[in-house]
Design an enzyme around this catalytic site. Structure first.
Site, short mmCIF file in Angstrom:
data_model
loop_
_atom_site.label_atom_id
_atom_site.label_comp_id
_atom_site.label_asym_id
_atom_site.label_seq_id
_atom_site.Cartn_x
_atom_site.Cartn_y
_atom_site.Cartn_z
N SER A 23 1.20 -1.07 0.11
CA SER A 23 0.12 0.22 -0.07
C SER A 23 0.74 1.23 0.00
CB SER A 23 -1.07 0.01 0.97
OG SER A 23 -1.66 1.13 1.19
N LYS A 74 -12.68 -4.56 0.72
CA LYS A 74 -14.07 -3.63 0.19
C LYS A 74 -15.50 -3.86 0.36
CE LYS A 74 -10.97 -0.43 -2.43
NZ LYS A 74 -10.93 0.22 -4.10
N ASP A 110 -13.19 7.30 -3.67
CA ASP A 110 -12.11 6.49 -4.83
C ASP A 110 -13.42 7.66 -5.97
OD1 ASP A 110 -10.78 5.59 -3.87
OD2 ASP A 110 -12.32 4.18 -4.75
N GLY A 133 -13.22 -1.95 -19.17
CA GLY A 133 -13.18 -2.80 -18.14
C GLY A 133 -14.46 -2.48 -17.28
N ASN A 134 -14.49 -3.55 -16.33
CA ASN A 134 -16.14 -3.67 -16.17
C ASN A 134 -15.11 -4.24 -14.31
OD1 ASN A 134 -15.69 -6.01 -17.91
ND2 ASN A 134 -17.38 -7.07 -15.57
N GLY A 135 -14.15 -3.62 -13.92
CA GLY A 135 -13.79 -4.51 -12.41
C GLY A 135 -14.40 -3.64 -11.43
N ALA A 137 -13.03 -0.66 -9.96
CA ALA A 137 -12.54 0.68 -9.97
C ALA A 137 -14.07 1.11 -11.69
CB ALA A 137 -11.40 0.76 -10.88
N TYR A 233 -1.06 3.88 -12.01
CA TYR A 233 -0.13 5.58 -11.54
C TYR A 233 0.43 4.92 -11.99
CZ TYR A 233 -1.84 2.17 -6.93
OH TYR A 233 -1.66 1.19 -6.69
N GLY A 254 -3.40 8.22 -13.08
CA GLY A 254 -3.80 7.76 -11.96
C GLY A 254 -4.07 8.36 -10.64
#
Ligand code: NAP
Length: 292
Positions: A23, A74, A110, A133-135, A137, A233, A254
């Site tokens: 992290s 999460k 976010d 993408g469809n996750g 984020a 990022y 990012g």
């Protein structure tokens, strides 16, 4: 490296994850705390999935002021909290938890992070946003677009079943957006109308820096004033952004999203403005150290 000054009254903040050692939040948050001269410390807590409820009870006993949650907590943390914000409910994930008089409250910063660099751009909400993408984020991106009342949000994925489940999951959400889902082969019909293209896939992320979710030919289909936004990022810029810049598009990486979601969390915990420049500097330093 100088650390924070710990006293008998130092208040704990932190991040839970499993694993959590990668992290970037501890260097970013502790730089902000040091800059503001606050008597807080932000620690990483590796919490195994089956110890999540124990960790929450421990945090309560220790008087932890607040913490971030990352993978795999999460979603799992939601039923353990006393309240959850509408944005976190819409996204289906909590990344920031803080203490209130009635217990733990979970929210998701976010959206704030995602929208922050877009606030400097004009007119993007009037056209189509293509989300690759469809996750997890992608959910914050869709909710952010809905909050900004975007004309159209087109989510592109490689698995039709997951795409349909993604669409269905927004059915009763207040942050639904004008959402449609598409497979990658539909890009030639989507890209010519795109005002914003957001990469929410990990394609192009370090160490796979020579890959991009779009080809140069696909970039050539986008309007000249298109904005390219990569949630990745590291590296910065990604190949996706380099291709977009070569096309003349505005490129957003990012890093600001990462800083701004952290800043929004810190502001909830300390009830004061966060020093985003200092946090950005600490983030870049931590990323550089990671690469050497
Ligand atoms: P995730 O939940 O695993 O979702 C990843 C999505 O990308 C999925 O839809 C997946 O498709 C798709 N995907 C993966 N590999 C692909 C490929 N080779 N081709 C096409 N699609 C592919 O991950 P996430 O949490 O959303 O994170 C995604 C990225 O966003 C990561 O790079 C992460 O670092 C970045 N991120 C940045 C920030 C920030 O603050 N800047 C915040 C969050 C995330 P399937 O579902 O079909 O597998």
């Amino acid at each position: 490296m100088t650390g924070p000054t710990i006293t008998g009254t130092t208040t704990l903040l932190g991040i839970i994850g499993y694993p959590v050692e990668h992290s970037l939040s501890p260097p970013m948050q502790n730089a902000a705390i040091a800059h503001l001269g606050l008597n807080y410390v932000f620690l990483p807590f590796p919490v195994a999935p089956d110890r999540l409820a124990d960790a929450l009870r421990g945090f309560e006993a220790f008087g932890v002021r607040g913490f971030n949650a990352t993978i795999p907590h999460k979603q799992a943390i939601i039923p353990l909290l006393q309240s959850v914000s509408d944005t976190a409910r819409a996204i289906g994930a909590v990344n920031t938890i803080y203490r209130t008089d009635t217990g733990w409250c979970g929210t998701n910063t976010d959206i704030i992070g995602f929208l922050s660099p877009l606030k400097r751009q004009m007119g993007w909400t009037n056209g189509a946003t293509v989300v690759l993408g469809n996750g997890g984020a992608a959910r914050a991106v869709v909710a952010g677009c809905a909050q900004m009342e975007c004309t159209q949000v087109q989510v592109v994925g490689r698995n039709p079943e997951k795409l349909q489940a993604f669409l269905a999951s927004w059915e009763h959400s207040p942050l639904k957006a004008n959402l449609t889902v598409h497979t990658w082969d539909e890009l030639p019909t989507l890209l010519p109308q795109a005002k914003l293209v957001v990469n929410t896939t990990p394609v192009g992320m370090y160490p796979n820096v020579a890959t991009s979710p779009l080809t140069l030919e696909q970039w050539a289909m986008t309007p000249m004033d298109c904005i390219a936004y990569d949630l990745i990022y590291t590296p910065s810029p990604t190949l996706f952004l380099q291709q977009a810049q070569a096309r003349g598009a505005i490129a957003i990486d990012g890093q600001e999203m990462l800083v701004q979601q952290g800043a929004a969390a810190l502001e909830l915990w300390i009830d004061a403005p966060a020093p985003t420049d200092i946090m950005g500097q600490a983030l870049r330093q931590a990323l550089e150290q990671r690469l050497v």
